[in-house]
Scaffold this motif. Structure first.
Motif, PDB file in Angstrom:
ATOM      1  N   MET A 190      66.439   6.837 -89.686  1.00  0.00           N
ATOM      2  CA  MET A 190      65.031   6.996 -90.002  1.00  0.00           C
ATOM      3  C   MET A 190      64.232   6.491 -88.801  1.00  0.00           C
ATOM      4  N   ASN A 191      63.347   7.323 -88.308  1.00  0.00           N
ATOM      5  CA  ASN A 191      62.467   6.953 -87.213  1.00  0.00           C
ATOM      6  C   ASN A 191      61.129   6.525 -87.802  1.00  0.00           C
ATOM      7  N   VAL A 192      60.607   5.386 -87.348  1.00  0.00           N
ATOM      8  CA  VAL A 192      59.337   4.868 -87.848  1.00  0.00           C
ATOM      9  C   VAL A 192      58.279   5.035 -86.771  1.00  0.00           C
ATOM     10  N   LEU A 193      57.180   5.686 -87.153  1.00  0.00           N
ATOM     11  CA  LEU A 193      56.030   5.825 -86.267  1.00  0.00           C
ATOM     12  C   LEU A 193      54.963   4.870 -86.771  1.00  0.00           C
ATOM     13  N   PRO A 194      54.609   3.860 -85.988  1.00  0.00           N
ATOM     14  CA  PRO A 194      53.589   2.925 -86.461  1.00  0.00           C
ATOM     15  C   PRO A 194      52.224   3.603 -86.520  1.00  0.00           C
ATOM     16  N   SER A 195      51.368   3.094 -87.380  1.00  0.00           N
ATOM     17  CA  SER A 195      49.998   3.597 -87.469  1.00  0.00           C
ATOM     18  C   SER A 195      49.056   2.508 -86.968  1.00  0.00           C
ATOM     19  N   SER A 196      47.785   2.807 -86.942  1.00  0.00           N
ATOM     20  CA  SER A 196      46.808   1.822 -86.483  1.00  0.00           C
ATOM     21  C   SER A 196      46.635   0.673 -87.471  1.00  0.00           C
ATOM     22  N   ILE A 197      47.139   0.830 -88.691  1.00  0.00           N
ATOM     23  CA  ILE A 197      47.179  -0.252 -89.672  1.00  0.00           C
ATOM     24  C   ILE A 197      48.655  -0.594 -89.861  1.00  0.00           C
ATOM     25  N   PRO A 198      49.084  -1.776 -89.402  1.00  0.00           N
ATOM     26  CA  PRO A 198      50.518  -2.092 -89.353  1.00  0.00           C
ATOM     27  C   PRO A 198      51.293  -1.902 -90.653  1.00  0.00           C
ATOM     28  N   ASP A 199      50.663  -2.089 -91.816  1.00  0.00           N
ATOM     29  CA  ASP A 199      51.383  -1.973 -93.082  1.00  0.00           C
ATOM     30  C   ASP A 199      51.623  -0.534 -93.519  1.00  0.00           C
ATOM     31  N   VAL A 200      50.899   0.412 -92.936  1.00  0.00           N
ATOM     32  CA  VAL A 200      51.052   1.832 -93.270  1.00  0.00           C
ATOM     33  C   VAL A 200      51.993   2.447 -92.240  1.00  0.00           C
ATOM     34  N   LEU A 201      53.034   3.113 -92.717  1.00  0.00           N
ATOM     35  CA  LEU A 201      54.055   3.654 -91.823  1.00  0.00           C
ATOM     36  C   LEU A 201      54.217   5.153 -92.009  1.00  0.00           C
ATOM     37  N   ILE A 202      54.514   5.834 -90.916  1.00  0.00           N
ATOM     38  CA  ILE A 202      54.895   7.244 -90.933  1.00  0.00           C
ATOM     39  C   ILE A 202      56.384   7.270 -90.664  1.00  0.00           C
ATOM     40  N   LEU A 203      57.129   7.875 -91.570  1.00  0.00           N
ATOM     41  CA  LEU A 203      58.587   7.857 -91.502  1.00  0.00           C
ATOM     42  C   LEU A 203      59.120   9.254 -91.238  1.00  0.00           C
ATOM     43  N   GLU A 204      60.016   9.354 -90.274  1.00  0.00           N
ATOM     44  CA  GLU A 204      60.664  10.630 -89.963  1.00  0.00           C
ATOM     45  C   GLU A 204      62.158  10.505 -90.273  1.00  0.00           C
ATOM     46  N   PRO A 205      62.618  11.234 -91.279  1.00  0.00           N
ATOM     47  CA  PRO A 205      64.037  11.139 -91.616  1.00  0.00           C
ATOM     48  C   PRO A 205      64.902  11.861 -90.583  1.00  0.00           C
ATOM     49  N   ARG A 206      66.146  11.500 -90.548  1.00  0.00           N
ATOM     50  CA  ARG A 206      67.117  12.205 -89.709  1.00  0.00           C
ATOM     51  C   ARG A 206      67.559  13.444 -90.483  1.00  0.00           C
ATOM     52  N   VAL A 207      67.293  14.596 -89.907  1.00  0.00           N
ATOM     53  CA  VAL A 207      67.556  15.868 -90.582  1.00  0.00           C
ATOM     54  C   VAL A 207      68.814  16.502 -89.985  1.00  0.00           C
ATOM     55  N   PHE A 208      69.722  16.907 -90.855  1.00  0.00           N
ATOM     56  CA  PHE A 208      70.941  17.588 -90.444  1.00  0.00           C
ATOM     57  C   PHE A 208      70.796  19.052 -90.843  1.00  0.00           C
ATOM     58  N   GLY A 209      70.762  19.935 -89.871  1.00  0.00           N
ATOM     59  CA  GLY A 209      70.566  21.342 -90.175  1.00  0.00           C
ATOM     60  C   GLY A 209      71.573  22.235 -89.477  1.00  0.00           C
ATOM     61  N   ASP A 210      71.813  23.365 -90.085  1.00  0.00           N
ATOM     62  CA  ASP A 210      72.630  24.411 -89.476  1.00  0.00           C
ATOM     63  C   ASP A 210      72.181  25.746 -90.056  1.00  0.00           C
ATOM     64  N   ASP A 211      72.971  26.788 -89.866  1.00  0.00           N
ATOM     65  CA  ASP A 211      72.559  28.124 -90.323  1.00  0.00           C
ATOM     66  C   ASP A 211      72.472  28.239 -91.852  1.00  0.00           C
ATOM     67  N   ARG A 212      72.981  27.254 -92.585  1.00  0.00           N
ATOM     68  CA  ARG A 212      72.906  27.264 -94.049  1.00  0.00           C
ATOM     69  C   ARG A 212      71.607  26.662 -94.574  1.00  0.00           C
ATOM     70  N   GLY A 213      70.967  25.828 -93.740  1.00  0.00           N
ATOM     71  CA  GLY A 213      69.760  25.125 -94.175  1.00  0.00           C
ATOM     72  C   GLY A 213      69.739  23.726 -93.595  1.00  0.00           C
ATOM     73  N   PHE A 214      69.325  22.746 -94.389  1.00  0.00           N
ATOM     74  CA  PHE A 214      69.250  21.367 -93.902  1.00  0.00           C
ATOM     75  C   PHE A 214      69.543  20.386 -95.022  1.00  0.00           C
ATOM     76  N   PHE A 215      69.772  19.121 -94.615  1.00  0.00           N
ATOM     77  CA  PHE A 215      69.961  18.009 -95.520  1.00  0.00           C
ATOM     78  C   PHE A 215      69.338  16.786 -94.879  1.00  0.00           C
ATOM     79  N   PHE A 216      68.680  15.956 -95.693  1.00  0.00           N
ATOM     80  CA  PHE A 216      68.250  14.640 -95.227  1.00  0.00           C
ATOM     81  C   PHE A 216      68.083  13.716 -96.421  1.00  0.00           C
TER      82      PHE A 216
END
Length: 183
Positions: free
Chosen positions: A1-27
């Protein structure tokens, strides 16, 4: 999980690790241990799902008792998601932060308890899922005016927003009933 901080430290933007291929994706959209490692030690008690059309603006909602932390994500379309710090005594009281959540970017927005929350639908249609840390309590629900001039939220509007009657009647932050104590 990648965390992108915001201008308010307690609020977080989270980017999951996505596993994808020609069938679709999973995270993994939620893993208690990973979230605890990120400092989010929330106990989620309710899952919510909303569907809205373009230009619907929902918010800015909060509860004066049983405040809810929310983990928000979009599974169809895209939204501009907004969190406003309404914790009295907080150094960021009255400040807001926003991010675009979409089915495509798979980002999640962590909005802790003590924040008002709202979103604007950017796409033709959007389906929003969010986990909440406390139960919905309509008797304690309040709303802050989405266009409060003191907040000056940049909603990136391209048309008039579509609002519920409750959101049309919301109060400015300076007039709003807030928590009995800081959360």
């Amino acid at each position: 999980m990648n965390v992108l901080p915001s201008s308010i430290p307690d609020v977080l933007i989270l980017e999951p690790r996505v596993f994808g291929d020609d069938r679709g994706f999973f995270f993994e959209s939620y893993n208690e241990q990973i979230f605890a490692d990120l400092g989010i030690n929330a106990r989620f008690v309710q899952d919510n799902h909303s569907r809205s059309r373009q230009n619907v603006l929902r918010g800015l909602h909060y509860q004066i008792q049983q405040p809810q932390g929310k983990l928000v994500r979009v599974i169809v379309g895209s939204i501009l998601d907004v969190a406003v710090d309404i914790r009295q005594g907080s150094p960021t009281f009255g400040q807001w932060v926003s991010c675009v959540l979409s089915a495509e970017n798979k980002r999640q927005f962590w909005v802790p308890a003590g924040f008002a929350h709202g979103f604007l639908v950017l796409s033709d249609l959007a389906e929003v899922l969010y986990k909440a840390t406390d139960f919905y309590a309509p008797q304690h629900e309040r709303a802050i005016l989405w266009n409060d001039p003191d907040l000056a939220i940049d909603w990136t509007l391209t048309a008039d927003p579509i609002l519920s009657s409750k959101d049309q009647a919301a109060q400015r932050l300076s007039e709003a009933e807030l928590f009995e104590k800081s959360h």
